[in-house]
Write a protein that holds these residues in place. Structure first.
Motif, PDB file in Angstrom:
ATOM      1  N   LEU A 122      56.766  35.126  41.140  1.00 41.52           N
ATOM      2  CA  LEU A 122      58.147  35.594  41.262  1.00 41.52           C
ATOM      3  C   LEU A 122      58.269  37.115  41.169  1.00 41.52           C
ATOM      4  N   ASP A 123      57.545  37.713  40.253  1.00 39.27           N
ATOM      5  CA  ASP A 123      57.658  39.165  40.057  1.00 39.27           C
ATOM      6  C   ASP A 123      57.092  39.954  41.238  1.00 39.27           C
ATOM      7  N   SER A 124      56.184  39.339  41.991  1.00 37.56           N
ATOM      8  CA  SER A 124      55.541  40.060  43.105  1.00 37.56           C
ATOM      9  C   SER A 124      55.841  39.400  44.456  1.00 37.56           C
ATOM     10  N   LEU A 125      56.908  38.615  44.521  1.00 36.67           N
ATOM     11  CA  LEU A 125      57.199  37.861  45.740  1.00 36.67           C
ATOM     12  C   LEU A 125      57.354  38.753  46.967  1.00 36.67           C
ATOM     13  N   GLN A 126      58.156  39.790  46.851  1.00 44.24           N
ATOM     14  CA  GLN A 126      58.400  40.653  48.013  1.00 44.24           C
ATOM     15  C   GLN A 126      57.133  41.411  48.421  1.00 44.24           C
ATOM     16  N   ALA A 127      56.349  41.816  47.438  1.00 42.36           N
ATOM     17  CA  ALA A 127      55.089  42.510  47.744  1.00 42.36           C
ATOM     18  C   ALA A 127      54.133  41.580  48.475  1.00 42.36           C
ATOM     19  N   LEU A 128      54.090  40.324  48.054  1.00 40.57           N
ATOM     20  CA  LEU A 128      53.205  39.353  48.705  1.00 40.57           C
ATOM     21  C   LEU A 128      53.691  39.018  50.111  1.00 40.57           C
ATOM     22  N   ARG A 129      55.002  38.950  50.295  1.00 39.44           N
ATOM     23  CA  ARG A 129      55.535  38.722  51.637  1.00 39.44           C
ATOM     24  C   ARG A 129      55.147  39.883  52.557  1.00 39.44           C
ATOM     25  N   GLY A 130      55.240  41.092  52.032  1.00 32.79           N
ATOM     26  CA  GLY A 130      54.838  42.253  52.814  1.00 32.79           C
ATOM     27  C   GLY A 130      53.351  42.240  53.120  1.00 32.79           C
ATOM     28  N   GLU A 131      52.572  41.787  52.169  1.00 31.92           N
ATOM     29  CA  GLU A 131      51.124  41.678  52.370  1.00 31.92           C
ATOM     30  C   GLU A 131      50.820  40.670  53.476  1.00 31.92           C
ATOM     31  N   ALA A 132      51.541  39.561  53.500  1.00 35.69           N
ATOM     32  CA  ALA A 132      51.349  38.546  54.544  1.00 35.69           C
ATOM     33  C   ALA A 132      51.643  39.139  55.918  1.00 35.69           C
ATOM     34  N   ARG A 133      52.711  39.925  56.008  1.00 29.66           N
ATOM     35  CA  ARG A 133      53.040  40.567  57.285  1.00 29.66           C
ATOM     36  C   ARG A 133      51.960  41.564  57.686  1.00 29.66           C
ATOM     37  N   GLY A 134      51.468  42.325  56.718  1.00 32.92           N
ATOM     38  CA  GLY A 134      50.424  43.307  56.999  1.00 32.92           C
ATOM     39  C   GLY A 134      49.122  42.676  57.463  1.00 32.92           C
ATOM     40  N   LEU A 135      48.848  41.465  56.994  1.00 31.89           N
ATOM     41  CA  LEU A 135      47.621  40.768  57.366  1.00 31.89           C
ATOM     42  C   LEU A 135      47.786  39.932  58.643  1.00 31.89           C
ATOM     43  N   GLY A 136      48.986  39.984  59.214  1.00 34.32           N
ATOM     44  CA  GLY A 136      49.227  39.221  60.439  1.00 34.32           C
ATOM     45  C   GLY A 136      49.391  37.736  60.198  1.00 34.32           C
ATOM     46  N   LEU A 137      49.804  37.350  58.988  1.00 36.09           N
ATOM     47  CA  LEU A 137      49.924  35.930  58.639  1.00 36.09           C
ATOM     48  C   LEU A 137      51.349  35.411  58.781  1.00 36.09           C
ATOM     49  N   SER A 138      52.271  36.302  59.172  1.00 40.71           N
ATOM     50  CA  SER A 138      53.651  35.882  59.387  1.00 40.71           C
ATOM     51  C   SER A 138      53.755  35.264  60.784  1.00 40.71           C
ATOM     52  N   ILE A 139      54.179  34.017  60.858  1.00 43.22           N
ATOM     53  CA  ILE A 139      54.216  33.282  62.128  1.00 43.22           C
ATOM     54  C   ILE A 139      55.638  33.298  62.681  1.00 43.22           C
ATOM     55  N   ASP A 140      55.833  34.036  63.789  1.00 42.19           N
ATOM     56  CA  ASP A 140      57.174  34.112  64.357  1.00 42.19           C
ATOM     57  C   ASP A 140      57.534  32.786  65.039  1.00 42.19           C
ATOM     58  N   PRO A 141      58.815  32.497  65.189  1.00 40.36           N
ATOM     59  CA  PRO A 141      59.258  31.208  65.727  1.00 40.36           C
ATOM     60  C   PRO A 141      58.660  30.862  67.094  1.00 40.36           C
ATOM     61  N   LYS A 142      58.533  31.848  67.984  1.00 44.56           N
ATOM     62  CA  LYS A 142      57.982  31.562  69.317  1.00 44.56           C
ATOM     63  C   LYS A 142      56.522  31.128  69.231  1.00 44.56           C
ATOM     64  N   ALA A 143      55.737  31.805  68.370  1.00 45.55           N
ATOM     65  CA  ALA A 143      54.329  31.439  68.191  1.00 45.55           C
ATOM     66  C   ALA A 143      54.219  30.043  67.595  1.00 45.55           C
TER      67      ALA A 143
END
Length: 211
Positions: A122-143
């Motif tokens: 919980l304390d690092s949720l936003q940082a981890l979300r940003g890390e996921a985006r930086g690593l290319g792990l965020s899956i956009d709806p079209k993909a």
């Protein structure tokens, strides 16, 4: 003959190169289909967009929770009349509770039985979300949509392949049944002959040992 052997070696080499290229590509396609389909299906069940959801899954897993724990939490929010898409706001609210006992209680109330499993991030949720985006792990709806479509196509192909094998089995069933019946009769006759001629078998065995 020499030319033929040379061409055969060249063909084998090219075939090996082709397999080395196609194998990893096929593996990548399967991984894309499996991962994207899972996120797309989870998005359909929870109403949370695939990019947001994939980032939350990454964050949850970094804290030792599983995607299923996150899904339980999101569905609990929906049952309690809360929009699952407001997960981040609820997480920030729970993270702001200083008393550990009250924080656990709030997590269980807001997210159900999986709530406590999500507390470590919980304390690092936003940082981890940003890390996921930086690593290319965020899956956009079209993909995710393409992955789901590919997964469905691969499932259809597997089913067609299994049906093909079934039809081949059906085609050769009758001759195989006849062969099995004949083989069983021959085996029974052979067993009977061996039983009646054990001395001959022993003699043959002895000759084989001596030779």
């Amino acid at each position: 003959q020499s030319l033929g052997e040379g061409l055969t070696r060249v063909g084998a080499t090219i075939g090996g190169i082709g397999a080395a290229i196609v194998g990893p590509l096929a593996g990548a396609a399967k991984h894309f289909a499996d991962t994207g389909s899972a996120i797309a299906d989870m998005s359909a069940r929870t109403g949370v967009a695939t990019d947001h959801l994939s980032e939350l899954v990454y964050a949850a897993e970094q804290g030792g929770a599983a995607a299923t724990d996150l899904e339980v939490a999101l569905k609990t929010m929906a049952r309690n009349g809360l929009d699952p898409r407001s997960f981040d706001q609820v997480a920030a609210s729970i993270a702001g509770i200083e008393d550990p006992t009250e924080r656990v209680s709030a997590a269980l109330k807001g997210w159900g039985k999986s709530g406590t499993k999500l507390l470590p991030v919980l304390d690092s949720l936003q940082a981890l979300r940003g890390e996921a985006r930086g690593l290319g792990l965020s899956i956009d709806p079209k993909a995710a949509e393409r992955a789901d479509a590919l997964g469905d196509a691969m499932d259809r192909l597997v089913k067609v392949g299994k049906d093909l094998v079934f039809e081949v089995g059906s085609a050769i069933a009758e001759p195989l049944i006849r062969f099995a019946d004949v083989a069983a009769q021959v085996g029974a006759s052979l067993a009977s002959w061996v039983q009646q001629n054990q001395a001959v078998i022993v003699t043959i065995g002895a000759i084989g040992v001596i030779a």
